[in-house]
Every structure is written in C-alpha cells, then in structure tokens.
Design an enzyme around this catalytic site. Structure first.
Site, PDB file in Angstrom:
ATOM      1  N   ASP A 211      -7.658 -12.959  19.516  1.00 21.24           N
ATOM      2  CA  ASP A 211      -6.702 -14.057  19.671  1.00 21.24           C
ATOM      3  C   ASP A 211      -6.316 -14.105  21.152  1.00 21.24           C
ATOM      4  OD1 ASP A 211      -4.387 -15.626  19.889  1.00 21.24           O
ATOM      5  OD2 ASP A 211      -3.817 -15.229  17.809  1.00 21.24           O
TER       6      ASP A 211
ATOM      7  N   LYS B 151       0.231 -23.605  22.269  1.00 21.97           N
ATOM      8  CA  LYS B 151       0.933 -22.882  23.333  1.00 21.97           C
ATOM      9  C   LYS B 151       0.461 -23.355  24.704  1.00 21.97           C
ATOM     10  CE  LYS B 151       2.648 -21.188  19.765  1.00 21.97           C
ATOM     11  NZ  LYS B 151       2.003 -20.206  18.950  1.00 21.97           N
TER      12      LYS B 151
ATOM     13  N   ARG C 198     -12.701 -35.074   8.796  1.00 20.19           N
ATOM     14  CA  ARG C 198     -12.612 -33.632   8.505  1.00 20.19           C
ATOM     15  C   ARG C 198     -13.883 -32.906   8.937  1.00 20.19           C
ATOM     16  NH1 ARG C 198     -13.660 -31.614   3.648  1.00 20.19           N
ATOM     17  NH2 ARG C 198     -12.820 -33.427   2.570  1.00 20.19           N
TER      18      ARG C 198
ATOM     19  N   TYR D 137       0.830 -11.465  15.871  1.00 21.52           N
ATOM     20  CA  TYR D 137       1.775 -12.538  15.537  1.00 21.52           C
ATOM     21  C   TYR D 137       2.128 -12.425  14.036  1.00 21.52           C
ATOM     22  CZ  TYR D 137       3.223 -17.126  14.001  1.00 21.52           C
ATOM     23  OH  TYR D 137       3.892 -18.146  13.384  1.00 21.52           O
TER      24      TYR D 137
HETATM   25  O1  7XF Z   1      -0.417 -21.990  13.888  1.00 21.43           O
HETATM   26  P1  7XF Z   1       0.143 -21.914  15.277  1.00 21.43           P
HETATM   27  O2  7XF Z   1      -0.438 -22.948  16.190  1.00 21.43           O
HETATM   28  O3  7XF Z   1       1.643 -21.868  15.270  1.00 21.43           O
HETATM   29  O4  7XF Z   1      -0.378 -20.539  15.908  1.00 21.43           O
HETATM   30  C1  7XF Z   1      -0.235 -19.299  15.316  1.00 21.43           C
HETATM   31  C2  7XF Z   1      -0.308 -18.240  16.357  1.00 21.43           C
HETATM   32  C3  7XF Z   1      -1.495 -17.551  16.524  1.00 21.43           C
HETATM   33  N1  7XF Z   1      -1.623 -16.579  17.451  1.00 21.43           N
HETATM   34  C4  7XF Z   1      -0.609 -16.272  18.252  1.00 21.43           C
HETATM   35  C5  7XF Z   1      -0.795 -15.175  19.260  1.00 21.43           C
HETATM   36  C6  7XF Z   1       0.600 -16.936  18.150  1.00 21.43           C
HETATM   37  O5  7XF Z   1       1.596 -16.586  18.977  1.00 21.43           O
HETATM   38  C7  7XF Z   1       0.761 -17.938  17.179  1.00 21.43           C
HETATM   39  C8  7XF Z   1       2.024 -18.687  17.013  1.00 21.43           C
HETATM   40  N2  7XF Z   1       3.141 -18.036  17.556  1.00 21.43           N
HETATM   41  C9  7XF Z   1       4.431 -18.695  17.721  1.00 21.43           C
HETATM   42  C10 7XF Z   1       5.368 -17.676  18.412  1.00 21.43           C
HETATM   43  O6  7XF Z   1       5.020 -16.482  18.470  1.00 21.43           O
HETATM   44  O7  7XF Z   1       6.410 -18.082  18.908  1.00 21.43           O
HETATM   45  C11 7XF Z   1       4.896 -19.229  16.416  1.00 21.43           C
HETATM   46  C12 7XF Z   1       6.290 -19.524  16.202  1.00 21.43           C
HETATM   47  S1  7XF Z   1       6.857 -18.977  14.582  1.00 21.43           S
END
Ligand code: 7XF
Length: 398
Positions: free
Chosen positions: A186, A211, A59, A112
């Site tokens: 972000d 992503k 951790r 998001y």
């Molecule tokens: O915790 P994650 O790795 O899912 O990331 C959260 C997150 C943070 N910033 C941006 C711009 C994101 O797009 C996301 C996650 N987005 C996915 C989407 O928009 O499809 C999550 C699916 S519910």
C-alpha cells in the site's frame, strides 16, 4: 508516450487523448456514460468474447478511467493499472483476485484500520488464514511462509505510526521462497513520486487515491498497479464479478486533474512536515515524534533508501493523557480535526478512536500504536502558520 520523460512530464501527459480527438480539448473529457452502443449484435458479442477491444459497459472500462490507469501505470513503472471506487475497493479487489479458499496471507500488523478489519474480521469468515507479523524485521515473514502463502501485504510508511518496512527485502525473501507469491504494497503515504514499489521488487502497488494522488480532499478513489496479466484478473474477475468497486468517470477526471501537480504538492507536504516535526520535537509538552525523516527514527535508513523524501505525515505523543491531549487538539484553530490525509488543509486525528478503532486495545499494543497517538497530515499552508497553531494549542499542556 516516450519512456524517458521525467516524472513531471508523465504526470501531466501520459495517456492523454486530448490532442487528436475531442475537438482538441486540452483536458481529458469526462465520458459520463454507463453503457456503449454496439452497431450490431455480432459486434456486442465480439466485445464480450474479448475479440474486439471496444468499450462495453463502464464497470468493465471507460475512456476517462483508461487515461488515469495509463498515467498511474507509467508513474509507478508498472505494466498496467486499474482505477477503482476507493482505496478499500482497490485493496479488496487485489486480494480477492489473488487468493482462493485455501490461501494464506502474511500481513504487517500495522495497517490502516479498515484494511486490518478486512484481514482480521473479514477474510477469517471465509477460512482465509492471515498471519500478522512485524515486518520492521523482514525476516519475520519466514516463520509463516508455506505452500499456501498467496500474498505478502504491507504498508510503508505505515498508517498511523510511519513505521518503515524494507520493501526490497520483504520482496526478496518472499520471492526466494516462491516467485508466485504476490507482494502487495500500500503506497498511499509515499505516492509514486517518493517510492516505486514495483522497482523494488514488489508485485502490486495499491493506493487510496483519495489522499495525495487527488490532493484536494474531494474524491474517494483507489488504484492497483501491477503486471498486465494480474491487472486483467483484477479487472475481469475481481472488479467485474467480486467487488464491483468501479470508479465514476467524474472522479477519474478529478484524479487526473490532481495528479498533474503531484510532484510540487509532495515537495511542499514533505517540506512542511519536516518543519512541523522539528518544531514538535523541541516542544516541551511533546514526548515522542514519529517522523521517518529523523535520523534516530527506527527505519530511517531504509526510508532514506526507498523514499526520495520523507512525506507529509507525522504522528506524536504528548506527556499527558488522552483527555488532556484531546483538549489541546480541540484548541487548534487552523488545523482541522478530520480523518483522511494528503489534502491541502492540515488535518489532525486520533487513530485509536478514529482511523484505527477496528483494533482492540490489545491489537493496538501488538501493532505498536499507542492509544494516545495523534496523527497529522501536513497541509500546504505556510509552515509558520501551522506551527504557530500547534504552539498556541500545545503550550497549554506545558
Ligand atoms: O477507501 P479509501 O480511499 O478511504 O482508502 C483506504 C485506505 C487505504 N490505505 C491507506 C494507507 C489508507 O490510509 C486508507 C484510508 N485512510 C484514511 C485515514 O487513515 O485517514 C481513512 C479515513 S477513516
């Protein structure tokens, strides 16, 4: 690692520990361990006291994770990085590390859905005030800047409308008011291959590594890139004491594997998205296409300035209502109905009922997210096949 290497060389080599050690293994070993042996009580004590830099417990640090962190810091031109269990782990760890109970945050209103939920429904429970503004006009942050402002937070391109925020201008205004304000970006949609927020004046670059960084749809992960002192606060307070959102060694390994091809994947995601967006713009059933590469897209000039290409994401609205549009999406045969983005496969989702379901209809309206919006993550398939699929599905709406 020599600093003058290009992006492609860095994405493959930075931080690599294979050449000298580990039997010459060309790939970074997966140190699948929770804890580390101390030779003596004194050595363990010295590590806890920070006098000996050796590993203590995963951790708090792990060699596989450390390579990922060195590589991400290098790609973003940052001093240091921290890898975490998810994008939300990265976002919450960075925010908790930057605020106290008196703090105020100014955030862009298009975020998001879970980031929005954390700001609006989560932090409010602890008395932290979050002002939501439209940063398409960076001047809008001025009305809320005050002595308590600790963080200015934005995405660019925004999820899901691809709105572009001028990172340099928001950073300039915030820092002119108070250089200690942390401007957090972000950078998930752009990735360091297309945008380097720290070069533009931001303090912290955040990622859902789930992503494009990973790129293969098989890992959940996150990254924080910033100055060394802030990353250390995130590691030794934010992650250690507050969120515990540690990334597993195997996931860190998979991210390192994915990042080695980030540039060529982003080139093709961007090229495919451009072709799909152009097809959709000319399709008679489609009313509006949201794509930063179009000259008439609001924010295009800023996108051209701060992005090296326009990325792999597109959103659109049809002339029909939600149900008919949904029926057309259900008819897609190659593209898949799924949330997430940046995978090899083309993914299609409906933000109002999926990724952005934390927004009320009023909040969607305020954030400029139409209820009928459809979002596409252009995959790496042949563009002609993706286009043919959208054509057969959406011709039914003409
Ligand atoms: O915790 P994650 O790795 O899912 O990331 C959260 C997150 C943070 N910033 C941006 C711009 C994101 O797009 C996301 C996650 N987005 C996915 C989407 O928009 O499809 C999550 C699916 S519910």
């Amino acid at each position: 690692m020599k600093k003058d290497y290009g992006f492609a060389t860095k994405q493959i080599h930075t931080g690599s520990i294979s050449a000298q050690d580990n039997y010459g293994s060309m790939q970074v070993p997966i140190y699948q361990t929770a804890t580390y042996r101390f030779k003596t009580v004194q050595e363990g004590g010295a590590r806890f006291a920070g006098e000996d830099g050796g590993y203590i417990y995963t951790r708090l640090g792990n060699p596989t994770q450390a390579v990922l962190e060195a590589r991400m810091a290098d790609l973003e031109n940052g001093e240091a990085a921290l890898a975490l269990a998810s994008g939300m782990g990265a976002i919450t760890t960075a925010i908790w590390s930057a605020i106290d109970g008196e703090s105020e945050i100014i955030a862009d209103e298009t975020l998001y859905g879970c980031t929005f939920a954390y700001f609006v429904h989560g932090l409010s429970k602890f008395g932290v005030k979050v002002h939501m503004v439209d940063m398409a006009n960076p001047e809008n942050i001025k009305a809320h800047l005050n002595k308590k402002t600790a963080v200015v937070y934005l995405e660019s391109p925004c999820n899901p409308t691809l709105k572009i925020v001028d990172i340099a201008e928001v950073s300039r205004i915030a820092h002119e008011y108070n250089p200690d304000i942390k401007v957090m970006v972000d950078n998930t949609f752009a990735t360091p291959y297309l945008t380097r927020p720290l070069d533009l004046g931001a303090d912290v670059s955040l990622h859902s590594a789930t992503k494009y960084l990973n790129g293969h749809g098989d890992v959940i992960g996150g990254v924080i890139v910033a100055k060394k002192d802030f990353v250390e606060v995130c590691r030794l307070h934010g992650l250690k004491d507050l969120t515990g959102a540690v990334i597993g060694p195997f996931d860190a390994f998979l991210l390192l594997r994915g990042i080695q091809t980030l540039d060529i994947r982003m080139d093709k995601h961007s090229k495919n998205a451009k072709e799909i967006a152009e097809f959709l713009r000319d399709h008679p059933a489609i009313k509006t296409v949201y794509y930063p590469g179009f000259k008439d897209f609001p924010g295009h000039d800023t996108a051209a300035k701060q992005m090296d290409q326009f990325g792999g994401m597109i959103s659109f609205e049809t002339y029909k209502g939600r149900d008919e549009t949904a029926a057309a999406i259900n008819g897609l045969q190659l593209a898949t109905i799924a949330v997430s983005l940046g995978d090899t496969q083309t993914l299609v989702e409906h933000p109002a009922s999926m990724t952005h379901s934390a927004y009320t209809p009023e909040e969607l309206k305020a954030a400029g997210i139409p209820e009928s919006l459809v979002r596409i993550s252009a995959g790496l398939e042949d563009a002609k096949d993706i286009i043919a699929d959208f054509k057969q599905a959406f011709d039914k709406l003409i």
